[in-house]
Write a protein that holds these residues in place. Structure first.
Motif, PDB file in Angstrom:
ATOM      1  N   TYR A   2       9.881  -2.341  -5.826  1.00  0.00           N
ATOM      2  CA  TYR A   2      10.069  -1.701  -7.131  1.00  0.00           C
ATOM      3  C   TYR A   2       9.282  -0.400  -7.231  1.00  0.00           C
ATOM      4  CZ  TYR A   2       5.398  -3.150  -8.389  1.00  0.00           C
ATOM      5  OH  TYR A   2       4.034  -3.290  -8.405  1.00  0.00           O
ATOM      6  N   PHE A   3       8.124  -0.322  -6.519  1.00  0.00           N
ATOM      7  CA  PHE A   3       7.247   0.853  -6.667  1.00  0.00           C
ATOM      8  C   PHE A   3       7.872   2.123  -6.135  1.00  0.00           C
ATOM      9  CE2 PHE A   3       5.597  -1.287  -2.764  1.00  0.00           C
ATOM     10  CZ  PHE A   3       5.862  -0.293  -1.828  1.00  0.00           C
ATOM     11  N   ILE A   4       8.924   2.019  -5.347  1.00  0.00           N
ATOM     12  CA  ILE A   4       9.607   3.234  -4.880  1.00  0.00           C
ATOM     13  C   ILE A   4      10.079   4.050  -6.084  1.00  0.00           C
ATOM     14  CG2 ILE A   4      11.652   4.094  -3.657  1.00  0.00           C
ATOM     15  CD1 ILE A   4      11.246   1.865  -1.610  1.00  0.00           C
ATOM     16  N   GLY A   5      10.351   3.385  -7.180  1.00  0.00           N
ATOM     17  CA  GLY A   5      10.766   4.070  -8.402  1.00  0.00           C
ATOM     18  C   GLY A   5       9.705   4.979  -8.995  1.00  0.00           C
ATOM     19  N   SER A   6       8.476   4.891  -8.512  1.00  0.00           N
ATOM     20  CA  SER A   6       7.405   5.770  -9.004  1.00  0.00           C
ATOM     21  C   SER A   6       7.203   6.988  -8.093  1.00  0.00           C
ATOM     22  CB  SER A   6       6.099   4.998  -9.145  1.00  0.00           C
ATOM     23  OG  SER A   6       5.605   4.602  -7.878  1.00  0.00           O
ATOM     24  N   THR A  52      13.816   0.251 -11.321  1.00  0.00           N
ATOM     25  CA  THR A  52      12.916   1.412 -11.410  1.00  0.00           C
ATOM     26  C   THR A  52      13.505   2.645 -10.741  1.00  0.00           C
ATOM     27  OG1 THR A  52      11.760   0.690  -9.411  1.00  0.00           O
ATOM     28  CG2 THR A  52      10.822   0.016 -11.528  1.00  0.00           C
ATOM     29  N   PHE A  53      14.575   2.479  -9.974  1.00  0.00           N
ATOM     30  CA  PHE A  53      15.202   3.630  -9.315  1.00  0.00           C
ATOM     31  C   PHE A  53      15.771   4.623 -10.328  1.00  0.00           C
ATOM     32  CE2 PHE A  53      16.123   2.317  -4.653  1.00  0.00           C
ATOM     33  CZ  PHE A  53      14.834   1.869  -4.511  1.00  0.00           C
ATOM     34  N   VAL A  54      15.968   4.208 -11.578  1.00  0.00           N
ATOM     35  CA  VAL A  54      16.444   5.148 -12.596  1.00  0.00           C
ATOM     36  C   VAL A  54      15.416   6.246 -12.847  1.00  0.00           C
ATOM     37  CG1 VAL A  54      17.900   3.429 -13.710  1.00  0.00           C
ATOM     38  CG2 VAL A  54      15.599   3.819 -14.570  1.00  0.00           C
ATOM     39  N   ASN A  55      14.167   6.025 -12.431  1.00  0.00           N
ATOM     40  CA  ASN A  55      13.113   7.029 -12.594  1.00  0.00           C
ATOM     41  C   ASN A  55      13.142   8.104 -11.524  1.00  0.00           C
ATOM     42  OD1 ASN A  55      12.081   5.544 -14.789  1.00  0.00           O
ATOM     43  ND2 ASN A  55      10.897   4.261 -13.407  1.00  0.00           N
ATOM     44  N   THR A  57       0.825  -1.214   0.000  1.00  0.00           N
ATOM     45  CA  THR A  57       0.000   0.000   0.000  1.00  0.00           C
ATOM     46  C   THR A  57       0.858   1.263   0.000  1.00  0.00           C
ATOM     47  OG1 THR A  57      -0.143  -0.076   2.407  1.00  0.00           O
ATOM     48  CG2 THR A  57      -1.953  -1.084   1.161  1.00  0.00           C
ATOM     49  N   PHE A  58       2.131   1.140   0.344  1.00  0.00           N
ATOM     50  CA  PHE A  58       3.028   2.296   0.337  1.00  0.00           C
ATOM     51  C   PHE A  58       3.263   2.812  -1.083  1.00  0.00           C
ATOM     52  CE2 PHE A  58       5.378   2.520   4.622  1.00  0.00           C
ATOM     53  CZ  PHE A  58       4.247   2.153   5.313  1.00  0.00           C
ATOM     54  N   GLU A  59       2.846   2.054  -2.072  1.00  0.00           N
ATOM     55  CA  GLU A  59       2.936   2.516  -3.452  1.00  0.00           C
ATOM     56  C   GLU A  59       2.185   3.834  -3.625  1.00  0.00           C
ATOM     57  OE1 GLU A  59       2.256   0.912  -8.007  1.00  0.00           O
ATOM     58  OE2 GLU A  59       1.678  -0.357  -6.326  1.00  0.00           O
ATOM     59  N   ASN A  60       1.174   4.073  -2.787  1.00  0.00           N
ATOM     60  CA  ASN A  60       0.354   5.288  -2.862  1.00  0.00           C
ATOM     61  C   ASN A  60       1.048   6.530  -2.326  1.00  0.00           C
ATOM     62  OD1 ASN A  60      -1.763   3.690  -3.835  1.00  0.00           O
ATOM     63  ND2 ASN A  60      -2.423   3.208  -1.761  1.00  0.00           N
ATOM     64  N   LEU A  61       2.225   6.391  -1.746  1.00  0.00           N
ATOM     65  CA  LEU A  61       2.917   7.528  -1.130  1.00  0.00           C
ATOM     66  C   LEU A  61       3.699   8.322  -2.181  1.00  0.00           C
ATOM     67  CD1 LEU A  61       4.206   5.815   2.149  1.00  0.00           C
ATOM     68  CD2 LEU A  61       2.126   7.167   1.808  1.00  0.00           C
ATOM     69  N   ARG A  62       3.051   8.708  -3.247  1.00  0.00           N
ATOM     70  CA  ARG A  62       3.709   9.363  -4.378  1.00  0.00           C
ATOM     71  C   ARG A  62       4.099  10.816  -4.113  1.00  0.00           C
ATOM     72  NH1 ARG A  62       2.850   6.104  -9.250  1.00  0.00           N
ATOM     73  NH2 ARG A  62       1.687   4.282  -8.555  1.00  0.00           N
ATOM     74  N   SER A  63       3.645  11.401  -3.010  1.00  0.00           N
ATOM     75  CA  SER A  63       4.046  12.762  -2.644  1.00  0.00           C
ATOM     76  C   SER A  63       5.296  12.761  -1.763  1.00  0.00           C
ATOM     77  CB  SER A  63       2.917  13.472  -1.893  1.00  0.00           C
ATOM     78  OG  SER A  63       1.796  13.644  -2.714  1.00  0.00           O
ATOM     79  N   LEU A  64       5.765  11.571  -1.404  1.00  0.00           N
ATOM     80  CA  LEU A  64       6.891  11.453  -0.485  1.00  0.00           C
ATOM     81  C   LEU A  64       8.147  12.103  -1.069  1.00  0.00           C
ATOM     82  CD1 LEU A  64       6.936  10.107   2.301  1.00  0.00           C
ATOM     83  CD2 LEU A  64       8.010   8.142   1.246  1.00  0.00           C
TER      84      LEU A  64
END
Length: 93
Positions: free
Chosen positions: A58-62, A83-86, A35-42
């Motif tokens: 992997y979602f940390i890359g988003s 995905t960290f390249v993002n 669910t931490f994938e939703n933390l896109r403002s972090l």
């Protein structure tokens, strides 16, 4: 620096406006919830010296606003996600 114990509550992933998550030496353990994938403002993630396990998600890359991330002193396994390249705003890893 707290004396928490146990896994990170998945409900924290609902805090989609959260900018800073500081878990430095807090005592949390287990995997980072999906669910931490939703933390896109972090913008900053400080999660060192805990007992976090599993693969680094992997979602940390988003998290495109992320500028600082510290994950040292945990028990992660596997490679750093490609995905960290993002993370083009990242200045500290």
């Amino acid at each position: 620096m707290n004396n928490f114990s146990g896994q990170l509550p998945p409900e924290l992933g609902n805090l989609n406006k959260l900018k800073i998550l500081s878990l430095f030496s807090s005592g949390v353990s287990g995997e980072i919830p999906s669910t931490f994938e939703n933390l896109r403002s972090l913008e900053q993630l400080w999660a060192s010296d805990n007992e976090l396990t599993g693969k680094i998600p992997y979602f940390i890359g988003s998290w495109s606003n992320l500028t600082n991330m510290v994950l040292q002193g945990n028990y992660f396994q596997g490679p750093i996600p490609s995905t960290f390249v993002n993370l083009t705003s990242l200045v500290q890893l």
